[in-house]
Design an enzyme around this catalytic site. Structure first.
Site, PDB file in Angstrom:
ATOM      1  N   ASN A 152       0.841  -1.205   0.170  1.00  0.00           N
ATOM      2  CA  ASN A 152       0.004  -0.045   0.125  1.00  0.00           C
ATOM      3  C   ASN A 152       1.098   1.051  -0.005  1.00  0.00           C
ATOM      4  O   ASN A 152       1.719   1.238   0.923  1.00  0.00           O
ATOM      5  CB  ASN A 152      -0.859   0.010   1.187  1.00  0.00           C
ATOM      6  N   GLU A 153       0.620   2.054  -1.056  1.00  0.00           N
ATOM      7  CA  GLU A 153       1.357   3.288  -0.992  1.00  0.00           C
ATOM      8  C   GLU A 153       2.801   3.475  -0.634  1.00  0.00           C
ATOM      9  O   GLU A 153       3.084   3.704   0.444  1.00  0.00           O
ATOM     10  CB  GLU A 153       0.681   4.098  -0.063  1.00  0.00           C
ATOM     11  N   GLU A 308      -8.351   4.363  -4.944  1.00  0.00           N
ATOM     12  CA  GLU A 308      -9.052   5.113  -3.745  1.00  0.00           C
ATOM     13  C   GLU A 308      -9.234   6.499  -4.015  1.00  0.00           C
ATOM     14  O   GLU A 308      -8.700   7.345  -4.699  1.00  0.00           O
ATOM     15  CB  GLU A 308      -7.774   5.482  -2.568  1.00  0.00           C
TER      16      GLU A 308
HETATM   17  C1  GLA Z   1      -4.125   6.505   1.824  1.00  0.00           C
HETATM   18  C2  GLA Z   1      -4.009   5.220   2.272  1.00  0.00           C
HETATM   19  C3  GLA Z   1      -5.271   4.769   2.867  1.00  0.00           C
HETATM   20  C4  GLA Z   1      -6.030   5.647   3.772  1.00  0.00           C
HETATM   21  C5  GLA Z   1      -6.145   6.981   2.858  1.00  0.00           C
HETATM   22  C6  GLA Z   1      -6.805   7.796   3.727  1.00  0.00           C
HETATM   23  O1  GLA Z   1      -4.502   6.937   0.567  1.00  0.00           O
HETATM   24  O2  GLA Z   1      -3.599   4.255   1.240  1.00  0.00           O
HETATM   25  O3  GLA Z   1      -4.826   3.594   3.695  1.00  0.00           O
HETATM   26  O4  GLA Z   1      -5.132   6.104   4.795  1.00  0.00           O
HETATM   27  O5  GLA Z   1      -5.165   7.398   2.637  1.00  0.00           O
HETATM   28  O6  GLA Z   1      -7.181   9.122   2.913  1.00  0.00           O
END
Ligand code: GLA
Ligand code: ZN
Length: 671
Positions: A152-153, A308
């Protein structure tokens, strides 16, 4: 092309965290029902679930996930299955501290938070490999599972001993011998010469942090570190099931890694978009996010996924404003217009605790399906179903290419010059992009890699391209020589790929192409008066940066209005070979860029999404023959269309003059 071949449908859904509700089976039941109501067809599961999946070292528990995925599938909901490497369990941090990152002060992190692993740690890599393999063996063939959501990110870097050794290996591979590194890092400056590889540390506020060549290399190295880790994650799941596509969610304006390079390691680009709507100027916000979408599409020149976005508000900006009525559909369809094959959210349901308990969600704490937000989300789900005919149709073919390059971004930011450490590369590129976006002109973003082919474009724009790497100056030169039109600006072609200044006049390789040379670079204060004055007298404000050029024969289109360089050419055009090269010497206000690009677009006959003139704030973007008309002006706007269209969203006719509501959006197909 489809991002998710097992389910070639616009994805609608979001991050789902049933692992926070394992003691509430009724919530899972209710969620599946609410998902159906909201036209949600896909959720991302397991993103931060490691502590639940491996409660003790080597002890795995997949039963709860079996139930979740089976139940979702019974309810017709597909799954983007995450690998959980974005956060790890407490036992792991305690037992194997090496999995944790070491920061720029050479301090080892403690347990907690997320996105803080060491990419080199053999233990972490082994644990991730084991976890990913098990997940793949258990779920990759499950009919519900359509996509790998790898980690994730990803972000940041690590300075542990292991990573430091990797850094030195990376440098040895790149430079071969120390003498070459010393030369290319210009280490005779401040006695920085290295006499042994072991002396080289990562850049750090504790040690060396001003060597710009080193800093740029560190970012490239960090990209490679992340990419290598990502590839290891990917290969673990691909070894079990090669056909299931992999993505990892990227971020807006993300500086840490070169996304063009990172994207080479994934099948599908996806990203997380969090615009601050209603914070002043929605048109500017939309232009910013249009560019982010366009970059994401351009990374692989493929459809991407919006993985997202918030259904209502975030909770991490200084001010967390709700989306006003209409904006959720408008913002969601902006992504689609630019090539997305999904609209996904963070988050499906608000948790009861944790820092994101007040972050916007499709389902609020009260669990209701009749809220304003829920209705907005449902509306998007329905819209995506109506838009399915354009699902695998691409964005209109681009005749314009904007050069956007991460090495350049880093080099611009590290260089101590002009507006020191505040040169605003992204914003500058965005202003150029915005002029074309507002005109409905389709644009590709490309970086300076050797694979970049400019030959098919009518117009190439290289704003503030300070660094020319991979012989890019020669590429631009050949492009113009062969008939292309180039626009470049102040502060371009100043250094080579090692961040060493060119010695024979700048922009390097282009002074004769442009018929202009940058002699000096002036940085001005906000209160200073400067302007770009067109031949016909139209005058536009100039701020921040002004190249004081030497005129080598180009045709003058505009001159400076003030100061000791008043009357010196500020915008020029030069014929070179079969092509044309524009030079813009200063940072001119948006209206000035708009005027410049309107003229260039007319001259080159660039295709626009719509030929009709639109009111300011209403933008047209084409994908798959459908024109997405978007009203970001914050006001109702009269629109007049010459041709007759059907709005795919409503099935109604759109002809003649009508009023678009505030935050209105239409998907127009020629009737
Ligand atoms: C990011 C993360 C998520 C969440 C969002 C909140 O994009 O990937 O897990 O924390 O931000 O906006
Ligand atoms: Zn490390």
């Amino acid at each position: 092309m489809t991002a998710t071949p097992r389910f070639p449908i616009f994805l609608h859904g979001g991050d789902y965290n049933p692992d926070q509700w394992l003691d509430r089976p009724d919530i899972l039941e209710r969620d599946v029902e609410l998902m159906r109501q909201a036209h949600v067809n896909t959720v991302s599961v397991g993103i931060f679930s490691w502590a639940r999946l491996e409660p003790e070292d080597g002890v795995y528990d997949f039963d709860w996930l079996d139930q979740v995925i089976d139940r979702l599938w019974q309810g017709g909901v597909h799954v983007a299955l995450a690998t959980p490497s974005g956060a790890r369990p407490a036992w792991m941090a305690q037992k194997y501290p090496e999995v944790l990152r070491v920061d720029e002060h050479f301090r080892r992190r403690h347990f907690g938070e997320r996105h803080n692993h060491c990419p080199s740690s053999p233990v972490y890599r082994r644990k991730v490999h084991e976890m990913n393999t098990r997940l793949a063996q258990r779920y990759a063939k499950h009919p519900a599972v359509i996509l790998w959501h790898i980690s994730n990110e990803y972000g940041g870097d690590c300075r542990c001993e292991l990573c430091q050794n990797k850094w030195r290996e990376w440098l040895q591979k790149k430079y071969g011998d120390l003498e070459t590194l010393n030369r290319r890092w210009w280490t005779s400056f401040w006695s920085l010469r290295y006499t042994d590889w072991s002396q080289i540390e990562p850049p750090s506020p504790m040690g060396e942090s001003s060597s710009t060549s080193m800093q740029v290399d560190w970012r490239r190295f960090s990209t490679d570190q992340c990419k290598d880790f990502l590839i290891a994650e990917r290969d673990a799941v691909k070894a079990v099931c090669p056909e299931l596509p992999c993505t990892t969610n990227l971020m807006e304006r993300f500086w840490d890694y070169d996304y063009f390079s990172l994207a080479e390691a994934i099948d599908v680009v996806s990203w997380d978009a969090y615009p601050a709507w209603h914070s002043g100027d929605d048109l500017a916000t939309a232009a910013d996010f249009a560019m982010n979408h366009e970059i994401m599409r351009s990374l692989k020149d493929q459809p991407f996924l919006l993985l997202e976005s918030t259904p209502s508000q975030v909770n991490w900006k200084p001010v967390n404003k709700l989306k006003r009525p209409g904006m959720h559909l408008l913002a969601s369809l902006q992504a689609v217009a630019h090539g997305s094959q999904s609209v996904m959210y963070f988050q499906w349901r608000k948790g009861r605790g944790g820092s994101e308990m007040f972050h916007g969600a499709v389902v609020d704490h009260d669990g209701r399906g009749d809220t304003r937000v829920f209705r907005d989300v449902t509306q998007v789900g329905e819209a995506l179903e109506r838009l399915q005919p354009i699902y695998d149709l691409p964005r209109a073919k681009a005749e314009v290419c904007v050069i956007y390059d991460w090495s350049n971004w880093w080099a611009v930011d590290f260089a101590q010059t002009g507006h020191n450490r505040n040169m605003r590369y992204f914003d500058t590129v965005n202003m150029h992009y915005r002029s074309l976006w507002e005109q409905g002109v389709s644009v590709d973003f490309r970086d300076m890699r050797a694979c970049t082919d400019l030959s098919g474009y009518k117009l190439v724009i290289a704003p503030m391209l300070f660094m020319f790497r991979d012989d890019f100056g020669a590429k631009l030169r050949a492009y113009v020589e062969n008939g292309g039109t180039l626009l470049t600006t102040y502060h371009s072609g100043i250094v080579d790929g090692d961040d060493l200044a060119y010695l024979n006049g700048v922009p390097h390789d282009l002074t004769d192409v442009l018929g202009m040379r940058q002699a000096e670079l002036d940085a001005i204060y906000p209160a200073d008066e400067q302007s770009l004055v067109m031949l016909d007298g139209r005058t536009f404000r100039v701020t921040e940066l002004c190249a004081v050029p030497e005129h080598l024969g180009a045709e003058t289109l505009a001159s400076y209005g003030h100061d000791f360089y008043a009357g010196v050419p500020c915008l020029t055009r030069n014929a070179f070979g079969k092509g044309t090269a524009y030079y813009l010497a200063a940072k001119v206000e948006q209206a000035g860029l708009d005027a410049i690009y309107r003229e260039i677009a007319d001259r080159l006959g660039l295709t626009r999404a719509l030929d009709d003139k639109l009111p300011s704030g209403v933008v047209a973007t084409e994908r798959g023959g459908v024109v997405f008309l978007q009203n970001y002006s914050g006001k109702p706007q009269p629109v007049t269309l010459t041709d007759a269209y059907t709005d795919l969203l409503t099935g109604e006719q759109a002809v003649g003059t009508f009023e678009m509501p505030v935050n209105g959006v239409m998907a127009l197909q020629k009737a």
